[in-house]
Design an enzyme around this catalytic site. Structure first.
Site, PDB file in Angstrom:
ATOM      1  N   TYR A  36       0.874  -1.314  -0.099  1.00  0.00           N
ATOM      2  CA  TYR A  36       0.047   0.042  -0.020  1.00  0.00           C
ATOM      3  C   TYR A  36       0.991   1.222   0.000  1.00  0.00           C
ATOM      4  O   TYR A  36       0.771   2.260  -0.825  1.00  0.00           O
ATOM      5  CB  TYR A  36      -0.890   0.084   1.140  1.00  0.00           C
ATOM      6  CG  TYR A  36      -1.789   1.297   1.410  1.00  0.00           C
ATOM      7  CD1 TYR A  36      -2.712   1.392   0.544  1.00  0.00           C
ATOM      8  CD2 TYR A  36      -1.518   2.290   2.368  1.00  0.00           C
ATOM      9  CE1 TYR A  36      -3.672   2.560   0.551  1.00  0.00           C
ATOM     10  CE2 TYR A  36      -2.014   3.317   2.544  1.00  0.00           C
ATOM     11  CZ  TYR A  36      -3.496   3.497   1.586  1.00  0.00           C
ATOM     12  OH  TYR A  36      -4.130   4.573   1.827  1.00  0.00           O
ATOM     13  N   GLU A  41     -11.742   6.216   4.834  1.00  0.00           N
ATOM     14  CA  GLU A  41     -11.006   6.897   5.737  1.00  0.00           C
ATOM     15  C   GLU A  41     -12.185   7.380   6.844  1.00  0.00           C
ATOM     16  O   GLU A  41     -11.847   7.530   7.972  1.00  0.00           O
ATOM     17  CB  GLU A  41     -10.676   8.310   5.171  1.00  0.00           C
ATOM     18  CG  GLU A  41      -9.494   8.190   4.003  1.00  0.00           C
ATOM     19  CD  GLU A  41      -8.126   7.674   4.873  1.00  0.00           C
ATOM     20  OE1 GLU A  41      -7.987   7.816   6.044  1.00  0.00           O
ATOM     21  OE2 GLU A  41      -7.212   7.342   3.942  1.00  0.00           O
ATOM     22  N   TRP A  44      -5.348   1.989  10.468  1.00  0.00           N
ATOM     23  CA  TRP A  44      -5.457   2.021   9.025  1.00  0.00           C
ATOM     24  C   TRP A  44      -5.217   0.768   8.479  1.00  0.00           C
ATOM     25  O   TRP A  44      -5.919   0.122   7.290  1.00  0.00           O
ATOM     26  CB  TRP A  44      -4.647   2.932   8.199  1.00  0.00           C
ATOM     27  CG  TRP A  44      -4.516   2.767   6.612  1.00  0.00           C
ATOM     28  CD1 TRP A  44      -3.759   2.324   5.688  1.00  0.00           C
ATOM     29  CD2 TRP A  44      -6.058   3.067   6.160  1.00  0.00           C
ATOM     30  NE1 TRP A  44      -4.450   2.345   4.513  1.00  0.00           N
ATOM     31  CE2 TRP A  44      -5.728   2.665   4.623  1.00  0.00           C
ATOM     32  CE3 TRP A  44      -7.283   3.428   6.100  1.00  0.00           C
ATOM     33  CZ2 TRP A  44      -6.753   2.824   3.611  1.00  0.00           C
ATOM     34  CZ3 TRP A  44      -8.289   3.651   5.414  1.00  0.00           C
ATOM     35  CH2 TRP A  44      -7.901   3.276   4.066  1.00  0.00           C
TER      36      TRP A  44
END
Length: 213
Positions: free
Chosen positions: A30, A52, A60
């Site tokens: 990522y 988000e 995350w």
């Protein structure tokens, strides 16, 4: 030569921002290939902003590991399909252990899909709207260091974008969430100076034809 603060060099020889340099291969990929790369596709932008919002209060990596499940649950984040979700879909999603089961966040994504359709009708595309908030170079740090980045939880641009989204009826779009979205979709490049991904992101941003309303 010693690495600057905030950088790590992994066993594969790649220098990364500290947050992407752990042992998790998903997180490394990522960081290396996605975070900061400019996005102009409306579906991907809606997905990123929605995720988000789900990330608020969580790590995350938790969201990243559940991303495919989120995509299945929310019809690939197709704006029209998600906007058509009703109360039975909310209850269905609240029973889905593969995603984050938070009623407020689930209802927010559904409501935001409707607001996104309105925005596309008014502005031509979600991409054109979002990219209009790209900060000018003079409003960005001259050098992106760990110390500089630590002070960028939100910015004037993210506050402006968050304010306009809220004015249009969006929810779970505070300025900190919006800045994380801006980082993720390449409206800004917050890879640190010295990170191997930064030149690739800068090249992609330089080559990008910005979407127009």
């Amino acid at each position: 030569m010693a690495l600057a603060e905030g950088l790590v060099r992994n066993e594969d020889g790649v220098t990364r921002c500290w947050w992407g340099g752990g042992t998790d291969a998903l997180y490394r990929a990522y960081h290396d290939d996605e975070w900061g790369m400019p996005v102009v596709d409306d579906v991907r932008l809606f997905e990123k902003l929605s995720l988000e919002g789900f990330q608020a209060g969580l790590s995350w990596i938790t969201i990243l590991r559940k991303r495919e499940a989120f995509r299945r649950a929310f019809a690939g984040f197709d704006l029209r399909r998600v906007a058509a979700f009703g109360p039975h879909d909310v209850e269905r999603l609240l029973e889905d252990a593969s995603i984050v089961r938070h009623r407020g966040k689930i209802e927010s994504v559904i409501g935001n899909a409707g607001r996104a359709l309105e925005l596309v009708e008014a502005e031509g595309s979600l991409a054109a709207f979002v990219w209009a908030f790209e900060p000018a170079p003079e409003h960005r740090p001259r050098r992106l260091t760990h110390e500089t980045l630590s002070g960028l939880a939100q910015t004037d641009a993210s506050r402006s974008l968050a304010r306009e989204l809220k004015r249009r009826g969006w929810t779970f779009v505070g300025p900190t969430t919006v800045y994380a979205f801006m980082q993720a979709m390449g409206l800004v490049d917050d890879h640190l100076e010295g990170c191997d991904a930064r030149p690739r992101v800068e090249q992609a941003r330089d080559a990008l034809a910005r979407p127009l309303a």
